[in-house]
Every structure is written in C-alpha cells, then in structure tokens.
Design an enzyme around this catalytic site. Sequence first.
Site, PDB file in Angstrom:
ATOM      1  N   HIS A  47       0.856  -1.242   0.267  1.00 28.88           N
ATOM      2  CA  HIS A  47      -0.173  -0.063  -0.196  1.00 28.88           C
ATOM      3  C   HIS A  47       1.187   1.152  -0.177  1.00 28.88           C
ATOM      4  O   HIS A  47       0.487   1.950  -0.450  1.00 28.88           O
ATOM      5  CB  HIS A  47      -0.972  -0.315   1.224  1.00 28.88           C
ATOM      6  CG  HIS A  47      -1.741   0.832   1.534  1.00 28.88           C
ATOM      7  ND1 HIS A  47      -2.306   1.887   0.870  1.00 28.88           N
ATOM      8  CD2 HIS A  47      -1.940   2.426   3.045  1.00 28.88           C
ATOM      9  CE1 HIS A  47      -3.265   2.773   1.105  1.00 28.88           C
ATOM     10  NE2 HIS A  47      -2.274   3.340   2.084  1.00 28.88           N
ATOM     11  N   HIS A  71       3.694   7.370   5.200  1.00 27.06           N
ATOM     12  CA  HIS A  71       2.596   7.946   5.343  1.00 27.06           C
ATOM     13  C   HIS A  71       1.537   7.013   6.065  1.00 27.06           C
ATOM     14  O   HIS A  71       1.010   7.675   7.439  1.00 27.06           O
ATOM     15  CB  HIS A  71       1.934   8.257   4.182  1.00 27.06           C
ATOM     16  CG  HIS A  71       1.066   7.419   4.154  1.00 27.06           C
ATOM     17  ND1 HIS A  71       1.235   6.310   2.898  1.00 27.06           N
ATOM     18  CD2 HIS A  71      -0.579   7.096   4.045  1.00 27.06           C
ATOM     19  CE1 HIS A  71       0.276   5.389   2.860  1.00 27.06           C
ATOM     20  NE2 HIS A  71      -0.786   6.124   3.433  1.00 27.06           N
ATOM     21  N   GLU A  75       1.185   5.952  12.331  1.00 28.12           N
ATOM     22  CA  GLU A  75      -0.938   5.500  13.204  1.00 28.12           C
ATOM     23  C   GLU A  75      -0.928   4.036  13.466  1.00 28.12           C
ATOM     24  O   GLU A  75      -1.215   3.951  14.105  1.00 28.12           O
ATOM     25  CB  GLU A  75      -1.436   5.843  11.669  1.00 28.12           C
ATOM     26  CG  GLU A  75      -2.989   5.683  12.313  1.00 28.12           C
ATOM     27  CD  GLU A  75      -3.602   6.358  12.702  1.00 28.12           C
ATOM     28  OE1 GLU A  75      -3.131   7.479  13.580  1.00 28.12           O
ATOM     29  OE2 GLU A  75      -4.873   6.764  13.251  1.00 28.12           O
ATOM     30  N   ASP A  76       0.175   3.555  12.703  1.00 23.75           N
ATOM     31  CA  ASP A  76       0.045   1.569  12.360  1.00 23.75           C
ATOM     32  C   ASP A  76       0.849   1.040  12.871  1.00 23.75           C
ATOM     33  O   ASP A  76       0.810   0.071  12.848  1.00 23.75           O
ATOM     34  CB  ASP A  76      -0.395   1.311  11.310  1.00 23.75           C
ATOM     35  CG  ASP A  76      -1.610   1.808  10.569  1.00 23.75           C
ATOM     36  OD1 ASP A  76      -2.760   2.379  11.632  1.00 23.75           O
ATOM     37  OD2 ASP A  76      -2.430   2.075   9.258  1.00 23.75           O
ATOM     38  N   ASP A 137      -3.176   8.093  -1.527  1.00 27.95           N
ATOM     39  CA  ASP A 137      -3.423   6.538  -0.710  1.00 27.95           C
ATOM     40  C   ASP A 137      -5.161   6.602  -0.529  1.00 27.95           C
ATOM     41  O   ASP A 137      -5.110   4.896  -1.003  1.00 27.95           O
ATOM     42  CB  ASP A 137      -2.833   7.881   0.829  1.00 27.95           C
ATOM     43  CG  ASP A 137      -4.556   6.756   1.701  1.00 27.95           C
ATOM     44  OD1 ASP A 137      -3.596   5.601   2.243  1.00 27.95           O
ATOM     45  OD2 ASP A 137      -5.137   7.252   2.702  1.00 27.95           O
ATOM     46  N   ASP A 258     -17.358  13.805 -27.317  1.00 30.69           N
ATOM     47  CA  ASP A 258     -15.688  14.141 -27.343  1.00 30.69           C
ATOM     48  C   ASP A 258     -15.613  12.663 -26.120  1.00 30.69           C
ATOM     49  O   ASP A 258     -14.495  12.626 -25.886  1.00 30.69           O
ATOM     50  CB  ASP A 258     -15.289  15.031 -26.520  1.00 30.69           C
ATOM     51  CG  ASP A 258     -16.058  15.669 -25.243  1.00 30.69           C
ATOM     52  OD1 ASP A 258     -16.798  14.420 -25.066  1.00 30.69           O
ATOM     53  OD2 ASP A 258     -15.747  15.923 -24.200  1.00 30.69           O
TER      54      ASP A 258
HETATM   55 MN    MN Z   1      -3.173   4.688   3.978  1.00 28.60          MN
END
Ligand code: MN
Length: 482
Positions: A47, A71, A75-76, A137, A258
Amino acid sequence: MTFRQLQEIIKQNYSDADIKLIEQAYNFAEKAHQGQKRTTGDDYIVHSLYTAKTLAELKLPVPIVIAGLLHDVPEDTKRSLDEIRQEFGTDIAKMVEGITKLSRVKYRGIDRYLENLRKMFVAMAEDIRVILIKFADRLHNLQSLYVLPADKQKRIALETLEIYAPIANRLGIGELQSRLEDAAFKYAYPDEYINIEQIIKSNFPLKKKILNSMIRKIKTRLDKENIKSTDIYGRTKHYYSFYRKYLKYNRDAKQIYDLVALRVIVQDVADCYAVLGIVHSLWKPIRGRIKDYIAQPKPNGYQSLHTAVFGDDQEIVEIQIRTRKMHEQAELGIASHWQYKEAGKIDKKEIAWVNELADWLKGLKDNTQLLEGAKIDVFQNRIFVFTPQGDVIDLPDGATPIDFAYHIHTEIGNKCARAMVNNEIVALDRKLKNGDVVQIITDKNRKGPNTEWIDSVKTRTARHQIETYKNKGWKKFLPKFK
Ligand code: MN
C-alpha cells in the site's frame, strides 16, 4: 508492487532524484510495517509503495514521494513521528503528521461529511502537499475496495466522489480527479458503471480507426508546414466524466462528441493557432464548437483550444490543441508549479480560497444548514471578476453583483443599491461572467438587504448575511421579555 518497480518509475521521471533517501525511506517503512497485512492479504508495504508510485508518476518532488512511503507509519506501527523527524527531517515529518491527522475521522453520516471536509481544508491550509498524498492513498484504497463489504464500498466511493474528486478538480489536478472518479464510480453506482462501460467499449473500435487515420493526416501537414508537434494522440473520455455528460444530455450518448478526442501538443501558443487552422482546412468545423480556452482560461487555470470537426467518414471528432506547459497544467494543476518554481512554493493568492474555507469550517459547529453553503461554494466552478481598481475577486459560477458586494464587505452588501458591470447599469440578479469589471453603488440611507436577493445569490457569505438580516427583521415582531 515492489520497490524495484517504484525505482524504475523514479529513474524514468526524475533526472537527479535522491534515490538513496527514497531507498532509506522504503527500508524504514518496510521494517516498521513488517508482519502487517492488508485486508487483501498483501503485505502492508504494498500500500505504501502504491501511494508513492502515484506521486512519482505525477513527478512530484522527492520529499512528497518519501512522505507517501511513510504515511501510515506513525498511525499503524511502533515507530513514532519523532523517529521519522530524526531520520528524514522536519519537512517530511510534518507532511506525515498532516496525513495522520487526516485519517482520524470519528463521526458517521452527515457529521462525518462535515468533519471530513473540515479536516481536508485545515490540512490543505497548513500544507497543500498533504492533500496530494491523501489522494494517492485514497486511490490505492479504492483499488483494494473489492475485499470490503458492500456498504463500506459504497460509503468510501461516495465520499470520494463528493469530497476528494471535487477538491482535486478545484485544484486543477485533472489527472488525479479522473483516476479517483473512475476507481470510485463502479462502487458508487454499479449498474450505471456497467451501462457506461458498454457504451464506451462498443463505440471505441470504430472511433479509434478513424482517429488513427486522422492523426496520420495531421502529421503529414505539420511536417509540410514545418510545425513541430511534441505529441499527437487519441484520448478516451474517462468513464465518470462520460457519465456526467450522459446525464446532462438526458442519456443520449449520440450527443457526446468527445468520447474520444484527438490531442495535439505543440511547442508554443502561435503553433496552437496554426494547428487549429490546419485542422479546419482538413475537416469542416462544427459551428459553435470552437472554444478558445487559451485567450479565456477556465477558472481553475485550464488552457487549450477545442474544436469539433466532421472528420473522416463524417464522424464528429473533438480536437484539443495545447502547449506542453498547458498540458501539464491541465493534468497536474497546482501540482505542476513544483516543476517550474521552487519546491513547495505556491502563490498564496492562488490558494486564498483554501484558507478562507478552512477558517470558516473551523468555526462551524454542526449546523447542517450551513453544510449546503459549503457544498455550494467549494464544488462549483469559479469565475474571476475585477474591482474597478483591478483586484481579482474569485466567485462561484452564477454569482451576482450582490455576491460580489458581500464579498467585498458586509456593509457594501447591505447598502447595495445599484451595480455597474463593464460600465453599464445592470440588474442586481444578473449572472456575472469571467472578466467582468464590477462596481457597486451603495445608498447609505438603505436599512438593509432586499430579502428576495436570497433567491439569486450563490455564495454562502451573501446568503448568510441576508438570512441574518431577515431573522433580525422578524425578531422585531416578537414580544419582548423584560
Ligand atoms: Mn494509507
């Protein structure tokens, strides 16, 4: 997706990128996420790699790509923001912190919408780069949406279409906008998606054949006239953008010319007009379909020449002509500046509306009525008009002189008596156009706004002020308590 693949893209897109630092960031993130899996069963780092890949495809500066790799670390994982700061410096750490704040959304339903919107704008006001990482993300999260239950799929897809894509559009990042929209479309409206896919796929082969023969003809003529084109190619309309037009034309696909368009990229503006002349001498143009967005750019900065012609086999084909720089502006919008200016530096004026909205959203409690106001302002196309002194005022499409007056000052709105547009007196509910010079004549004896104005105004400021006045007006009929 492997680090190797990311490296390949970096080598292609950057001349002197700091590959070592990118590798260091990859190793850091890979170790931090070790053992973690995505719901898809992939290693978590996949990811992070996809997020960084999107940013590198857009040729964004290396620190943004690195922040993309990192990123989700604070957090994780067990590694902290402080460790990122020590290893990669404050600038990258700040971006990562911005993303982390953005990912904590507590509420549900309409409050969630508002919370999301508020967080996005606050983050953008602090550092516009953060929103680009968030888009990348989100794009990968959409690509792994198939593993989630249907209700979650729908929620994330709709949130993308209602918040993320319009912001990308407003920032002029057409490339990210269409990628986000197409990835979300099939989960937001599955039946419609299948329908649109069928229409596009059944029309495409014939169109492609015609396009290829037309490209050959243009190339031959350009060679003859000694005009250098850097690129000529056919582009297919993105599914969601086709769908929007399809709805606009009451589901009559034949009216959408178009579906595929021919794009000619040349070296300078003079060549753009020369190519337009050549195209019109090869095929008959359709009346009223020539648009000069070079002389009159769209509010988000888009520039190009558009024309539609009766092409080979009398098929109607749209042709778009632009310079390389215009092309990059169209695909990358605000992000394209980083390729021309100093890293990270963006003209403050260009994103003044971001700060304004961030402030307004910060002050907002949970007033769902005002939510409509937010939708009105952010997601409409904008026009630029001028004060008699030449200052540029940025207003939503369809705004009136009343909106303009309230934008300048509440008192000017409240005391607005007449309006002059381009030196002519006009009705106060007249819709303003790009480039109009607007002057407001006030009447200092005027008590307050005409409450009927509320039907024609487009900005939340004007609406809010008129409403406030209206409510106050009512209050005088209420009994007073002593
Ligand atoms: Mn993420």
